[in-house]
Enzyme design. Structure first.
Site, mmCIF file in Angstrom:
data_model
loop_
_atom_site.group_PDB
_atom_site.id
_atom_site.type_symbol
_atom_site.label_atom_id
_atom_site.label_comp_id
_atom_site.label_asym_id
_atom_site.label_seq_id
_atom_site.Cartn_x
_atom_site.Cartn_y
_atom_site.Cartn_z
ATOM 1 C CE1 TYR A 99 -3.995 -2.273 5.337
ATOM 2 C CE2 TYR A 99 -3.231 -0.082 4.723
ATOM 3 C CZ TYR A 99 -3.729 -1.328 4.363
ATOM 4 O OH TYR A 99 -3.931 -1.630 3.029
ATOM 5 C CE LYS A 110 -1.301 -3.787 3.255
ATOM 6 N NZ LYS A 110 -1.462 -5.057 2.520
ATOM 7 C CB SER A 140 -0.851 0.002 1.278
ATOM 8 O OG SER A 140 -1.497 1.245 1.453
HETATM 9 P P1 NAP Z 1 -11.153 -6.473 0.676
HETATM 10 O O1 NAP Z 1 -12.155 -5.990 -0.294
HETATM 11 O O2 NAP Z 1 -11.400 -6.314 2.127
HETATM 12 O O3 NAP Z 1 -10.841 -8.026 0.354
HETATM 13 C C1 NAP Z 1 -9.882 -8.711 1.116
HETATM 14 C C2 NAP Z 1 -9.989 -10.188 0.869
HETATM 15 O O4 NAP Z 1 -8.998 -10.829 1.707
HETATM 16 C C3 NAP Z 1 -11.350 -10.756 1.285
HETATM 17 O O5 NAP Z 1 -11.761 -11.746 0.388
HETATM 18 C C4 NAP Z 1 -11.042 -11.340 2.667
HETATM 19 O O6 NAP Z 1 -11.888 -12.415 3.028
HETATM 20 C C5 NAP Z 1 -9.632 -11.855 2.460
HETATM 21 N N1 NAP Z 1 -8.989 -12.057 3.760
HETATM 22 C C6 NAP Z 1 -8.819 -11.144 4.752
HETATM 23 N N2 NAP Z 1 -8.306 -11.735 5.828
HETATM 24 C C7 NAP Z 1 -8.131 -13.041 5.515
HETATM 25 C C8 NAP Z 1 -7.644 -14.156 6.231
HETATM 26 N N3 NAP Z 1 -7.277 -14.066 7.515
HETATM 27 N N4 NAP Z 1 -7.598 -15.350 5.601
HETATM 28 C C9 NAP Z 1 -8.000 -15.470 4.322
HETATM 29 N N5 NAP Z 1 -8.485 -14.452 3.595
HETATM 30 C C10 NAP Z 1 -8.561 -13.249 4.189
HETATM 31 O O7 NAP Z 1 -9.742 -5.767 0.435
HETATM 32 P P2 NAP Z 1 -9.082 -5.147 -0.890
HETATM 33 O O8 NAP Z 1 -9.358 -3.688 -0.884
HETATM 34 O O9 NAP Z 1 -9.422 -5.957 -2.086
HETATM 35 O O10 NAP Z 1 -7.544 -5.315 -0.497
HETATM 36 C C11 NAP Z 1 -6.681 -6.235 -1.139
HETATM 37 C C12 NAP Z 1 -5.255 -5.830 -0.827
HETATM 38 O O11 NAP Z 1 -5.023 -4.495 -1.296
HETATM 39 C C13 NAP Z 1 -4.914 -5.802 0.661
HETATM 40 O O12 NAP Z 1 -3.609 -6.271 0.848
HETATM 41 C C14 NAP Z 1 -4.983 -4.332 1.013
HETATM 42 O O13 NAP Z 1 -4.195 -4.006 2.138
HETATM 43 C C15 NAP Z 1 -4.443 -3.726 -0.261
HETATM 44 N N6 NAP Z 1 -4.798 -2.324 -0.450
HETATM 45 C C16 NAP Z 1 -6.104 -1.951 -0.465
HETATM 46 C C17 NAP Z 1 -6.423 -0.606 -0.625
HETATM 47 C C18 NAP Z 1 -7.847 -0.126 -0.626
HETATM 48 O O14 NAP Z 1 -8.054 1.084 -0.494
HETATM 49 N N7 NAP Z 1 -8.825 -0.985 -0.836
HETATM 50 C C19 NAP Z 1 -5.371 0.337 -0.776
HETATM 51 C C20 NAP Z 1 -4.063 -0.089 -0.763
HETATM 52 C C21 NAP Z 1 -3.777 -1.429 -0.598
HETATM 53 P P3 NAP Z 1 -13.103 -12.195 4.109
HETATM 54 O O15 NAP Z 1 -13.892 -11.041 3.611
HETATM 55 O O16 NAP Z 1 -13.811 -13.495 4.052
HETATM 56 O O17 NAP Z 1 -12.415 -11.930 5.414
#
Ligand code: NAP
Length: 244
Positions: free
Chosen positions: A149, A153, A136
């Site tokens: 967080y 990261k 991130s």
């Molecule tokens: P999201 O919509 O919350 O999806 C996260 C996925 O990871 C969900 O399917 C969740 O499953 C799964 N997950 C979380 N904890 C888990 C665990 N303990 N075991 C197995 N699966 C797990 O998040 P996203 O926005 O797509 O984020 C994806 C990545 O991008 C992350 O690394 C995040 O830090 C990074 N990121 C996101 C943003 C943002 O603004 N969205 C910005 C920068 C970086 P459940 O729902 O079943 O728990």
């Protein structure tokens, strides 16, 4: 530039929702076989229906031994994306042992374990591979109420570099992508308040948040041979947020 990952087998963690889910679909489109790992079985069932042929693994990555057991017979994997993460947003003075442990277990420790399992068999098979960690912009810039967080990261960026150093001689490249806000479930939970969103948007030179597709395209590039000379890199997908 056309990317083909035909004949490659890819493992994506956190594949049930958001960036991971769209990445699975994109990987299928460029010809890869995909194993989707996530925590909620209903997400994996609907994904398997939507994308026939996708293999699924349901496990909580916060549980080290359950994850080891779930990946025991995973078979050959050429491409890995450590995408799963949680974001617990709280003021620094209110950080608890529980939120620290939970966050580091998923965001950093699981990336180590899953990468070890995959890299060991890549080395045994004598093939190279590519690993992408989803980090991130929060790894490199302080954000209010993101102490834990941001720390996870930051740790993931440095883990990426050490893995690149140690696994490079085994022909395994390791990079990360560092997105700005993306309006997935995680993004919406933290950035739906218009005032908060505006304070972030005003610092992004491109003037918008990232789309899921922006992140997916950068991951596909880093997985593919088109980035064959790139390892240990942290690729911003942040519209320029980190330049200032
Ligand atoms: P999201 O919509 O919350 O999806 C996260 C996925 O990871 C969900 O399917 C969740 O499953 C799964 N997950 C979380 N904890 C888990 C665990 N303990 N075991 C197995 N699966 C797990 O998040 P996203 O926005 O797509 O984020 C994806 C990545 O991008 C992350 O690394 C995040 O830090 C990074 N990121 C996101 C943003 C943002 O603004 N969205 C910005 C920068 C970086 P459940 O729902 O079943 O728990």
């Amino acid at each position: 530039m056309e990317i083909s990952l035909a004949g490659r087998r890819a493992l994506v963690t956190g594949a049930g929702k958001g960036i991971g889910r769209e990445l699975v679909k994109a990987l299928r489109k460029v010809g890869a076989q995909v194993i989707a790992l996530s925590r909620s079985s209903e997400d994996l069932q609907s994904l398997a229906k939507e994308c026939p042929g996708v293999e699924t693994i349901c496990v909580d990555l916060g549980d080290w031994s359950a994850t080891e057991a779930a990946l025991k017979s995973i078979g050959p994997v050429d491409l890995l994306v450590n995408n799963a993460a949680i974001a617990i947003i709280e003021p620094f003075l209110e950080v608890t042992q529980e939120s620290f442990d939970k966050s580091f277990a998923v965001n950093v420790r699981a990336a180590i374990l899953v990468s070890q399992i995959v890299a060991r068999q890549m080395i045994e098979r004598g093939v190279g591979g590519s690993i992408v960690n989803v980090s991130s912009q929060a790894s490199q810039a302080a954000i209010q109420n993101h102490a834990v967080y941001c720390s996870t990261k930051g740790g993931l960026d440095m883990l990426t570099k050490v893995m690149a150093l140690e696994l490079g001689p085994k022909k395994i490249r390791v990079n990360c992508v560092n997105p700005t806000v993306v309006m997935t479930a995680m993004g919406r939970a933290n950035w739906s308040d218009p005032q908060k969103a505006e304070s972030m948007l005003s610092r992004i030179p491109i003037g918008r948040f990232a789309e899921v597709e922006d992140v997916v395209n950068s991951i596909l590039f880093l997985l593919s041979d088109k980035s064959g000379m790139t390892t240990g890199a942290c690729l911003p997908v942040d519209g320029g947020y980190l330049v200032s």
